[in-house]
Design an enzyme around this catalytic site. Structure first.
Site, PDB file in Angstrom:
ATOM      1  N   ALA A 242       0.833  -1.204   0.000  1.00 41.99           N
ATOM      2  CA  ALA A 242       0.000   0.000   0.000  1.00 41.99           C
ATOM      3  C   ALA A 242       0.871   1.259   0.000  1.00 41.99           C
ATOM      4  CB  ALA A 242      -0.904  -0.018   1.234  1.00 41.99           C
ATOM      5  N   ASP A 287       0.362  -9.456   8.445  1.00 44.90           N
ATOM      6  CA  ASP A 287       1.695  -9.102   8.921  1.00 44.90           C
ATOM      7  C   ASP A 287       2.698  -9.999   8.197  1.00 44.90           C
ATOM      8  OD1 ASP A 287       4.093  -8.730  10.273  1.00 44.90           O
ATOM      9  OD2 ASP A 287       3.163  -8.672  12.255  1.00 44.90           O
ATOM     10  N   ASP A 303       9.308  -3.074  -0.718  1.00 46.23           N
ATOM     11  CA  ASP A 303       9.447  -1.644  -0.419  1.00 46.23           C
ATOM     12  C   ASP A 303       9.303  -1.521   1.091  1.00 46.23           C
ATOM     13  OD1 ASP A 303       9.516   1.075  -0.381  1.00 46.23           O
ATOM     14  OD2 ASP A 303       7.756   1.398  -1.619  1.00 46.23           O
ATOM     15  N   CYS A 356      12.510   4.439   0.701  1.00 41.54           N
ATOM     16  CA  CYS A 356      12.489   5.869   0.356  1.00 41.54           C
ATOM     17  C   CYS A 356      13.227   6.645   1.446  1.00 41.54           C
ATOM     18  CB  CYS A 356      11.059   6.385   0.164  1.00 41.54           C
ATOM     19  SG  CYS A 356       9.941   6.066   1.543  1.00 41.54           S
TER      20      CYS A 356
END
Length: 423
Positions: A242, A287, A303, A356
């Site tokens: 997400a 999870d 990610d 990121c």
């Protein structure tokens, strides 16, 4: 007494929530902080809060000589907001000063006595346009700036701070025909294939939105899926998926995607985007440290949860809500997730690890350590259109920074590496 402007009052609440309660703007908005406002007021309140936080350090430099005594938090927030309106947004001084005084007077008996100070200070501030123009970009917080300078040098850190101050344009990933959509939208076609709009207006009113021809995704965030490049029909896991930009990319490539995330609320947004773009993926709310797949995957995109320090240019509240201590547990979680994902990868399969983040502890160091723990892994060096070879790191990953592409509007900070498991 005049009534406070609803958008300014809401923006003030958001700013104080960030600085005092260390709640992000998105958390506050998700918790109904802007409920009751008209759509235009909501948008303006969010813009005012975001712009004020982005320029907070500059506003404080302007205000400091004007303040001889300690100023209450709420009053200081009003002064900062008004300073940014006056000097950055160049709003009419009379209206901004009056609105700020009204906010102080409506803030309760203890703060009403500061209305004279607010009036006097802001009238002086309104004359500081020349000084504002030469006031440097705010520095990153010490815990982050020190790490960034150690890794990339002082000049690079300063260049990143300039990029943070500039903010972020709107980037889009398209299903196909990027050049055609660039012409339709009046967008810049970036070297890596993303589209960039500097003044998009309302996103949902742009051509192609209703048809699901594209989705919002920073150009740097679009590269991990391109680096993975699964074959059509490949069984792919998008781990920590997400809000779904990478899932959409993988589905557009023709992959059979399983999108896993721990947040059901964020997965709802992913499902909405899949529906809008008329693409499919299996959505799993679980999870990752407890979930087990039915079969191994041909490819995995991880990610990983991270400090998000690469996204400060679009999230200027982040430096105020995080610190060095709060991010350290993430390093261990990233290692756990990487090891667990590798267990689900077929022999010969590809895994892209991405964060990121500007911190090597969350990028380069994680891959170097993983190669030591897993001798059957090989780093496959990136070979993508638009990539500067100087961005490729010693171990074969890809390090992206906000100060890259300065003439095009920058990019989010990211690290990614493509790992292949031996057959």
């Amino acid at each position: 007494m005049s009534r406070p402007d609803p958008a300014r009052r809401a923006a003030l609440g958001l700013i104080v929530g960030v600085l005092e309660d260390r709640e992000s703007l998105s958390e506050q908005i998700g918790a109904e902080a802007l409920d009751g406002l008209e759509p235009a007021q909501r948008a303006r309140a969010q813009r005012l809060a975001t712009t004020t936080l982005r320029h907070l350090g500059r506003a404080d430099r302007i205000l400091k000589p004007q303040l001889r005594r300690r100023t209450p938090t709420d009053v200081m927030a009003i002064l900062r907001l008004a300073t940014v309106e006056l000097l950055e947004e160049k709003q009419a001084p009379h209206g901004v000063v009056d609105a700020a005084v009204t906010l102080v007077k409506s803030a309760g008996p203890k703060l009403q006595s500061f209305s004279g100070l607010v009036n006097a200070v802001l009238r002086k501030v309104s004359e500081e346009g020349d000084k504002w123009a030469t006031t440097p970009a705010p520095e990153m917080p010490g815990w982050l700036r020190g790490r960034v300078m150690s890794s990339f040098g002082k000049k690079a850190a300063q260049a990143m701070e300039v990029a943070h101050l500039a903010g972020a344009p709107l980037d889009l990933s398209v299903k196909d025909d990027a050049a055609g959509w660039a012409e339709t939208l009046g967008a810049t076609l970036l070297p890596t294939g993303s589209l960039r709009l500097t003044d998009p207006g309302k996103v949902s009113e742009l051509a192609g939105f209703e048809d699901g021809a594209w989705w919002v995704q920073d150009a740097a965030a679009a590269l991990p899926a391109k680096l993975l490049a699964p074959a059509s029909g490949a069984h792919v896991l998008d781990l920590c998926a997400a809000p779904g930009g990478k899932t959409l990319q993988l589905a557009a490539m023709g992959a059979d995607v399983t999108a896993l995330d721990i947040s059901e609320a964020r997965l709802e947004r992913l499902a909405e985007n899949l529906d809008r773009t008329q693409m499919e993926a299996e959505i799993v709310a679980a999870d990752a440290l407890e979930w087990e797949p039915d079969a191994p995957f041909d490819a995995i995109l991880l990610d990983a949860p991270c400090s998000a320090t690469g996204t400060i240019r679009r999230h200027p509240d982040l430096p105020f809500i995080k610190d060095g201590a709060s991010i350290k547990p993430l390093f261990a979680l990233q290692e756990q997730l990487l090891d667990r994902a590798l267990q689900w990868l077929k022999p010969g399969g590809m895994l892209v690890y991405a964060t990121c983040s500007l911190l090597p502890e969350e990028g380069e160091a994680q891959i170097k350590a993983a190669l030591t723990r897993h001798p059957d892994l090989t780093v496959i060096r990136p070979d993508l259109p638009g990539i500067d070879p100087a961005w490729i790191t010693e171990e074969g990953g890809l390090r992206l920074r906000p100060d890259f592409w300065p003439d095009l509007g920058g990019m989010d900070g990211f690290y990614m590496a493509r790992l292949q498991r031996s057959a």
